[in-house]
Design an enzyme around this catalytic site. Structure first.
Site, mmCIF file in Angstrom:
data_model
loop_
_atom_site.group_PDB
_atom_site.id
_atom_site.type_symbol
_atom_site.label_atom_id
_atom_site.label_comp_id
_atom_site.label_asym_id
_atom_site.label_seq_id
_atom_site.Cartn_x
_atom_site.Cartn_y
_atom_site.Cartn_z
ATOM 1 N N ARG A 3 0.832 -1.200 0.000
ATOM 2 C CA ARG A 3 0.000 0.000 0.000
ATOM 3 C C ARG A 3 0.867 1.249 0.000
ATOM 4 O O ARG A 3 0.543 2.239 -0.668
ATOM 5 C CB ARG A 3 -0.936 0.017 1.216
ATOM 6 C CG ARG A 3 -2.072 -0.989 1.128
ATOM 7 C CD ARG A 3 -3.051 -0.820 2.292
ATOM 8 N NE ARG A 3 -3.796 0.428 2.200
ATOM 9 C CZ ARG A 3 -4.520 0.931 3.193
ATOM 10 N NH1 ARG A 3 -4.575 0.309 4.368
ATOM 11 N NH2 ARG A 3 -5.182 2.066 3.035
ATOM 12 N N CYS A 33 -1.120 6.424 8.717
ATOM 13 C CA CYS A 33 -1.458 5.144 8.092
ATOM 14 C C CYS A 33 -2.591 5.423 7.124
ATOM 15 O O CYS A 33 -2.581 6.434 6.438
ATOM 16 C CB CYS A 33 -1.827 4.105 9.139
ATOM 17 S SG CYS A 33 -3.159 4.615 10.254
#
Length: 268
Positions: A179, A227
């Site tokens: 990611r 995040c």
């Protein structure tokens, strides 16, 4: 902070219960694929633990423009914490069963609100060797009064989007490497990362048993963490805090950053 101010072992928690010392235990089970942990909680939890919903009580989804898990207000958190039975001067232990995400979020939110004595069960529920109880626990009402209503400017440091993108901040991205690189993005509409960020997956700061590793990477200057939506970045902040390193949380994280098309995106 020190290790013992952030973390508690299952052995230490069991001894507190054996000794009859007052402690409030909160079960904060949450996973990306299963955000509602109540069913798992009701199947079996540490005796006396009260279930806490990360989605409903540790986030405020009525707030717009601040990512997928905006922080709750101190006022709402105080009302929730009183329902959980949190009392002034009584230590709080938070735990989960998945990569310390739920418990780290609870630790960060409560500590940012000014609640003292909150610790994460190191290793989570799998380290608990005592009995489990089923069903739900309704605690006697607590009397907690939080010190900060705005957690974005509370007792723990935070970063705005502008500060997160500043070159003087060593910015850590807590997401999985694929990611971070932008190879995949299963949740947010844009793939990639904030330019200049370094990938430090939250799971890299846990050992095979889910306990926080004793040694963390060294960084110079101001350190921040983000995040996808500010949840697993709390694991990084907690790991650094246990090692004596202060790190700021970017609460909105990638979900806030990527919502503005004018903000730069880096891949690879």
């Amino acid at each position: 902070m020190t290790h013992d101010q952030v973390l508690i072992s299952a052995t230490e928690l069991e001894q507190l219960l054996i000794d009859g010392d007052p402690v409030t235990i909160l079960d904060v089970r949450w996973q990306l694929a299963a955000p509602d942990g109540r069913a798992a909680y009701e199947e079996g939890h540490i005796p006396g633990a009260v279930y806490v919903s990360l989605e409903d009580e540790l986030s405020d989804h009525t707030v717009s423009g601040r990512g997928r898990h905006p922080l709750p207000s101190g006022r709402d958190l105080e009302a929730a914490a009183r329902r959980w039975g949190v009392r002034r001067g009584v230590p709080v232990v938070v735990y989960d069963d998945w990569n310390r995400a739920g418990s780290a979020r609870a630790w960060w939110v409560l500590t940012a609100a000014g609640v003292e004595g909150v610790r994460i069960l190191d290793g989570g529920l799998p380290t608990w060797r005592g009995p489990l109880e089923s069903g739900s626990v309704t605690a006697p009402p607590g009397d907690l009064t939080v010190k900060h209503d705005d957690l974005y400017t509370g007792a723990l440091p935070t970063l705005t989007a502008e500060q997160a993108g500043a070159p003087e901040v060593t910015l850590l991205d807590a997401r999985a490497p694929e990611r971070f690189r932008g190879d995949v993005e299963p949740i947010d509409p844009v793939a990639g990362h904030i330019p200049g960020a370094r990938n430090v997956p939250s799971t890299s700061l846990l050992d095979d048993g889910g306990r926080f590793v004793p040694e963390v990477p060294e960084f110079s200057g101001a350190v921040g963490a983000y995040c996808g939506s500010g949840v697993t970045a709390s694991v990084v902040v907690a790991a650094l805090a246990a090692a004596g390193v202060d790190a700021a949380l970017y609460p909105g994280s990638w979900s806030e950053w990527s919502s503005q098309s004018t903000r730069p995106v880096e891949r690879g």
